[in-house]
Design a protein around this motif. Structure first.
Motif, PDB file in Angstrom:
ATOM      1  N   THR A 119     -19.392  14.363  12.453  1.00 42.56           N
ATOM      2  CA  THR A 119     -19.706  14.298  11.109  1.00 42.56           C
ATOM      3  C   THR A 119     -21.010  15.030  10.749  1.00 42.56           C
ATOM      4  O   THR A 119     -21.316  15.710   9.817  1.00 42.56           O
ATOM      5  CB  THR A 119     -19.689  13.059  10.345  1.00 42.56           C
ATOM      6  OG1 THR A 119     -20.490  12.122  11.029  1.00 42.56           O
ATOM      7  CG2 THR A 119     -18.201  12.487  10.525  1.00 42.56           C
ATOM      8  N   SER A 152     -23.168  12.954  10.056  1.00 47.75           N
ATOM      9  CA  SER A 152     -23.791  12.340   8.898  1.00 47.75           C
ATOM     10  C   SER A 152     -25.239  11.883   8.862  1.00 47.75           C
ATOM     11  O   SER A 152     -25.486  11.652  10.335  1.00 47.75           O
ATOM     12  CB  SER A 152     -22.748  11.117   8.529  1.00 47.75           C
ATOM     13  OG  SER A 152     -22.721  10.324   9.803  1.00 47.75           O
ATOM     14  N   ALA A 212     -21.352  16.390   4.508  1.00 48.80           N
ATOM     15  CA  ALA A 212     -19.930  15.851   4.057  1.00 48.80           C
ATOM     16  C   ALA A 212     -18.961  16.622   3.912  1.00 48.80           C
ATOM     17  O   ALA A 212     -19.158  17.741   3.032  1.00 48.80           O
ATOM     18  CB  ALA A 212     -20.310  14.682   3.038  1.00 48.80           C
ATOM     19  N   PRO A 229     -13.756  16.175  -0.094  1.00 43.22           N
ATOM     20  CA  PRO A 229     -14.068  16.302  -1.421  1.00 43.22           C
ATOM     21  C   PRO A 229     -15.666  15.728  -1.709  1.00 43.22           C
ATOM     22  O   PRO A 229     -15.934  15.693  -2.902  1.00 43.22           O
ATOM     23  CB  PRO A 229     -13.191  15.572  -2.314  1.00 43.22           C
ATOM     24  CG  PRO A 229     -12.660  14.444  -1.437  1.00 43.22           C
ATOM     25  CD  PRO A 229     -12.749  15.124   0.061  1.00 43.22           C
ATOM     26  N   TYR A 230     -16.189  15.422  -0.630  1.00 42.91           N
ATOM     27  CA  TYR A 230     -17.472  14.774  -0.812  1.00 42.91           C
ATOM     28  C   TYR A 230     -18.589  15.592  -0.620  1.00 42.91           C
ATOM     29  O   TYR A 230     -19.996  15.223  -0.461  1.00 42.91           O
ATOM     30  CB  TYR A 230     -17.719  13.493   0.171  1.00 42.91           C
ATOM     31  CG  TYR A 230     -16.612  12.476   0.119  1.00 42.91           C
ATOM     32  CD1 TYR A 230     -16.576  11.527  -1.284  1.00 42.91           C
ATOM     33  CD2 TYR A 230     -15.386  12.458   0.975  1.00 42.91           C
ATOM     34  CE1 TYR A 230     -15.617  10.621  -0.962  1.00 42.91           C
ATOM     35  CE2 TYR A 230     -14.574  11.688   0.879  1.00 42.91           C
ATOM     36  CZ  TYR A 230     -14.487  10.588  -0.167  1.00 42.91           C
ATOM     37  OH  TYR A 230     -13.562   9.771  -0.449  1.00 42.91           O
ATOM     38  N   ARG A 231     -18.339  16.999  -0.526  1.00 45.69           N
ATOM     39  CA  ARG A 231     -19.378  17.898  -0.295  1.00 45.69           C
ATOM     40  C   ARG A 231     -20.701  17.512  -1.225  1.00 45.69           C
ATOM     41  O   ARG A 231     -20.460  17.319  -2.349  1.00 45.69           O
ATOM     42  CB  ARG A 231     -19.074  19.177  -0.357  1.00 45.69           C
ATOM     43  CG  ARG A 231     -20.070  20.316  -0.152  1.00 45.69           C
ATOM     44  CD  ARG A 231     -19.316  21.774  -0.094  1.00 45.69           C
ATOM     45  NE  ARG A 231     -20.341  22.678   0.290  1.00 45.69           N
ATOM     46  CZ  ARG A 231     -20.400  23.940   0.573  1.00 45.69           C
ATOM     47  NH1 ARG A 231     -19.363  24.508   0.219  1.00 45.69           N
ATOM     48  NH2 ARG A 231     -21.323  24.527   1.128  1.00 45.69           N
ATOM     49  N   LYS A 287     -22.522  14.754  -1.203  1.00 50.18           N
ATOM     50  CA  LYS A 287     -22.893  13.461  -1.337  1.00 50.18           C
ATOM     51  C   LYS A 287     -23.389  13.092   0.382  1.00 50.18           C
ATOM     52  O   LYS A 287     -23.280  13.958   1.054  1.00 50.18           O
ATOM     53  CB  LYS A 287     -21.817  12.849  -1.696  1.00 50.18           C
ATOM     54  CG  LYS A 287     -21.309  13.132  -3.201  1.00 50.18           C
ATOM     55  CD  LYS A 287     -20.186  12.314  -3.838  1.00 50.18           C
ATOM     56  CE  LYS A 287     -20.129  12.220  -5.293  1.00 50.18           C
ATOM     57  NZ  LYS A 287     -19.453  13.573  -5.763  1.00 50.18           N
ATOM     58  N   ARG A 288     -23.477  11.768   0.500  1.00 53.92           N
ATOM     59  CA  ARG A 288     -24.008  11.399   1.609  1.00 53.92           C
ATOM     60  C   ARG A 288     -22.490  11.295   2.521  1.00 53.92           C
ATOM     61  O   ARG A 288     -21.607  10.998   2.200  1.00 53.92           O
ATOM     62  CB  ARG A 288     -24.167  10.031   1.666  1.00 53.92           C
ATOM     63  CG  ARG A 288     -24.632   9.622   3.123  1.00 53.92           C
ATOM     64  CD  ARG A 288     -24.998   7.660   2.851  1.00 53.92           C
ATOM     65  NE  ARG A 288     -23.913   7.042   2.724  1.00 53.92           N
ATOM     66  CZ  ARG A 288     -23.750   5.631   2.900  1.00 53.92           C
ATOM     67  NH1 ARG A 288     -24.994   4.894   2.783  1.00 53.92           N
ATOM     68  NH2 ARG A 288     -22.636   5.081   2.752  1.00 53.92           N
ATOM     69  N   ASN A 289     -22.672  11.800   3.869  1.00 59.71           N
ATOM     70  CA  ASN A 289     -21.595  11.859   4.840  1.00 59.71           C
ATOM     71  C   ASN A 289     -21.495  10.439   5.532  1.00 59.71           C
ATOM     72  O   ASN A 289     -22.651   9.981   5.536  1.00 59.71           O
ATOM     73  CB  ASN A 289     -21.968  13.034   5.766  1.00 59.71           C
ATOM     74  CG  ASN A 289     -20.685  13.666   6.445  1.00 59.71           C
ATOM     75  OD1 ASN A 289     -19.576  12.839   6.134  1.00 59.71           O
ATOM     76  ND2 ASN A 289     -20.591  14.261   7.124  1.00 59.71           N
ATOM     77  N   GLU A 290     -20.467   9.940   6.157  1.00 61.13           N
ATOM     78  CA  GLU A 290     -20.167   8.964   6.865  1.00 61.13           C
ATOM     79  C   GLU A 290     -19.467   9.329   8.089  1.00 61.13           C
ATOM     80  O   GLU A 290     -18.431   9.942   7.787  1.00 61.13           O
ATOM     81  CB  GLU A 290     -20.228   7.658   6.382  1.00 61.13           C
ATOM     82  CG  GLU A 290     -18.849   7.595   5.279  1.00 61.13           C
ATOM     83  CD  GLU A 290     -18.957   6.494   4.650  1.00 61.13           C
ATOM     84  OE1 GLU A 290     -17.954   5.447   5.088  1.00 61.13           O
ATOM     85  OE2 GLU A 290     -19.772   6.198   3.742  1.00 61.13           O
ATOM     86  N   TYR A 324     -15.530   9.642   7.502  1.00 58.46           N
ATOM     87  CA  TYR A 324     -14.971  10.959   6.899  1.00 58.46           C
ATOM     88  C   TYR A 324     -14.772  11.913   8.152  1.00 58.46           C
ATOM     89  O   TYR A 324     -14.087  13.105   7.782  1.00 58.46           O
ATOM     90  CB  TYR A 324     -16.090  11.784   6.182  1.00 58.46           C
ATOM     91  CG  TYR A 324     -16.429  10.900   4.787  1.00 58.46           C
ATOM     92  CD1 TYR A 324     -15.740   9.796   4.246  1.00 58.46           C
ATOM     93  CD2 TYR A 324     -17.489  11.481   4.302  1.00 58.46           C
ATOM     94  CE1 TYR A 324     -15.998   9.262   3.268  1.00 58.46           C
ATOM     95  CE2 TYR A 324     -18.111  10.678   3.063  1.00 58.46           C
ATOM     96  CZ  TYR A 324     -17.193   9.734   2.690  1.00 58.46           C
ATOM     97  OH  TYR A 324     -17.325   8.975   1.233  1.00 58.46           O
TER      98      TYR A 324
END
Length: 259
Positions: free
Chosen positions: A207, A209, A213, A216-218, A220-223, A226
């Protein structure tokens, strides 16, 4: 939750301040999503203690690397390299990383970055570990060092691979797996256009992270949870069930990290 899904996030900055508010919940989401193996790269000595605490908190899930990240190569880089060597000699790590060359932000310390990269590859060989490579706007420079260190005991992951097919094949020929993350889901990410020409045995999931991200979270914060979205994308690209993507890429990660 899909009980048959076993995923490995080979690269996440779990100690990032961006997770300080909800790290436990974030870890639980990852484990619930089938992401049971999480590998954490080092960036510099400021985070070492935090990494050890995370490993202690999640001994079944969190595995650490040790290294000096190229964008943290500054005037004091020799002290930082001494810290890396001291830690590697004193306890178990699963790779030397995240190491490499980054010319995106600043070219001031290119010579020092090259030296730090080569030195840390030699440490990886000494401790019989794989490497985890960071490369940004620096494919030629990274390959130059890799070629100079090419050997049967040089292996690792080309983290966040964003090159073209030729660069991918070159990285593989030098003993590297390709770390594939959220970029594979971007419309302009490009790597999704040729990945099916690369055998899945050369691919691991990641990730990076809290960065990069996937859709559909591009943005935003990655984790780590995902990782599933990256696996879904590869499932489409390779026309294989997601469980098989998880199984093969986890197996590939074991070849690098030895666990």
């Amino acid at each position: 939750m899909n009980p048959k899904l076993i995923l490995t996030d080979t690269h996440t900055h779990l100690y990032s301040e961006e997770f300080d508010e909800d790290r436990n919940e974030m870890m639980q989401r990852a484990i619930n999503a089938g992401v049971s193996r999480i590998f954490v790269p080092s960036i510099d000595s400021n985070y070492t203690q935090k990494m050890y605490e995370l490993e202690e908190q999640y001994p079944e899930n969190v595995f650490l690397m040790m290294g000096l990240h190229p964008t943290y190569v500054k005037e004091d880089y020799l002290e930082e390299l001494a810290h890396v060597e001291k830690e590697l000699s004193s306890r178990k790590f699963y790779a030397v990383g995240e190491i490499g060359i980054d010319l995106f932000w600043d070219k001031t310390f290119l010579k020092q970055q090259q030296h730090a990269f080569q030195y840390q590859i030699q440490l990886a060989k000494k401790y019989k570990l794989g490497i985890n490579i960071h490369c940004r706007d620096a494919f030629d420079e990274v390959f130059e060092v890799l070629v100079s260190e090419k050997a049967s005991d040089l292996f690792g992951i080309f983290h966040c691979f964003t090159g073209d097919l030729g660069q991918a094949q070159r990285a593989i020929s030098l003993g590297m797996k390709l770390g594939i993350g959220g970029v594979a889901t971007f419309k302009n990410g490009k790597i999704d256009q040729f990945l099916n020409e690369i055998e899945l045995k050369h691919i691991v999931l990641e990730t990076d992270s809290p960065y990069l991200a996937p859709v559909p979270y591009r943005g935003k914060r990655n984790e780590s949870s995902y990782t599933v979205l990256v696996a879904q994308k590869l499932s489409e690209i390779y026309q294989l069930p997601i469980e098989e993507i998880g199984e093969i890429t986890t197996q590939n990660s074991k070849q690098i990290f030895g666990i």
